[in-house]
Design an enzyme around this catalytic site. Sequence first.
Site, PDB file in Angstrom:
ATOM      1  CD  GLU A 145      -2.839  -0.685   2.618  1.00 24.37           C
ATOM      2  OE1 GLU A 145      -2.701   0.409   3.241  1.00 24.37           O
ATOM      3  OE2 GLU A 145      -3.599  -1.586   2.998  1.00 24.37           O
TER       4      GLU A 145
ATOM      5  CD  GLU B 245     -12.272   1.364   0.688  1.00 23.04           C
ATOM      6  OE1 GLU B 245     -12.719   0.334   1.224  1.00 23.04           O
ATOM      7  OE2 GLU B 245     -11.056   1.602   0.566  1.00 23.04           O
TER       8      GLU B 245
ATOM      9  CE  LYS C  44     -10.303   2.251   5.185  1.00 21.14           C
ATOM     10  NZ  LYS C  44      -8.970   2.157   4.555  1.00 21.14           N
TER      11      LYS C  44
ATOM     12  CD  GLU D 136      -7.288   5.653   7.384  1.00 24.19           C
ATOM     13  OE1 GLU D 136      -7.655   4.559   6.900  1.00 24.19           O
ATOM     14  OE2 GLU D 136      -6.098   6.006   7.428  1.00 24.19           O
TER      15      GLU D 136
END
Length: 400
Positions: free
Chosen positions: A261, A315, A318, A324
């Site tokens: 990542e 997203e 999250k 985030e």
Amino acid sequence: MMFHVFLLLSLCFSDYGVLRAVSLGINYGQVGSNLPSPDKVLDLLSSLRITKVKIYDTNPQVLTTFANSNVEIIVTVENQMLSVVMDPQQALQWVSTHVKPYFPATKITEIAVGNEVFTDADTSLIGYLVPAMVSIHGALVQLGLDKYIQVSTPNSLAVLQDSFPPSAGSFKSEVSAIMSQYLQFLASTGAPFWINAYPYFAYKDSPNNISLDYVLFNKNSGMVDPYTKLHYDNMLYAQVDAVVYAMFRLGYSGIEVKVSETGWPSKGDPNEFGATPANAAVYNRNLMRRQMRNEGTPLRPNMRLEVYLFALFNEDMKPGPTSERNYGLFEPDGTIAYNVGLSALSTTTSTSTSTSTSTSSSSSFFLTSSADKATTMGYQSLVYWMFVYLLAFQVFPRQH
């Protein structure tokens, strides 16, 4: 004749001013309330020519949809399952249920056993990790899949006690014993050490002391490791080499390090310095350019650094700070979250016969800059006049 023209155009455009985004992997997270269906995601990945994906589970809908595509997938054993699959029989059942039914139609290339286990708040997970990996690998051996599917685990950069300069890289003493067992497993199976590395975090915590250009891969003076004299012009490569040195200190020198990542958020809370669309675009664009060059790090210049970008989508479910939920290249509806420099070019090829004409279309994404576009336009003009010249002098054979 049209086929030959297309071939000529393709050859010219593939060599000048256009860089194909074919080597970069991407993380496909699904912690969102309104994400597109897997078939739409596969269409998006195909248009981007991205052929490597990591998911954080073994979602059967994703694995079924991705069958018979050219996308390689890393699947994940969730952290809460580690205590279960450390039992060899449970591991065999897990692989038989979650992997074997989809392989080889779906190109599962690796099983990530847990995620950032060494630094998880639940410290009991550390003791489960290596036995779980051994059991999962043993199940693959038993099923004849170990030659095709590797076993490893992504690690947070927080496993390092020291990371600067890179040659000072060392693991935290509290994880060193189990880390040695983990590295022994990787060495014996040929699997890579995966690291989740985010230069953004370092910059966010100390924006006055860390050069933004250094963390964004922009042109900068960089830093020289005082012990190795190696020059680093970006933080990501320095972080990766710090992991390599940490493994050296435990006696392991041949394990490949890959980035599971990395990314940059396009939005953050007021105290999340640097989380802007502009910085996210620059980081990801420059990272993609480095990937296209097949670069290695200063310590391992001849070993191409494999990188999985985080992430494909924003997203919204999250937890944690605003950042985030804003690492995605795309919004859930498929629109680009910010301009990273991916522009869609469509090509159409036609093959004609005396009785019928068939046409096929394909859409691909290219990473371009203004300079690239200018160069491409120049070569488009050149190819056009070459084509006119060839027609005028009947270089191409006539169609009968």
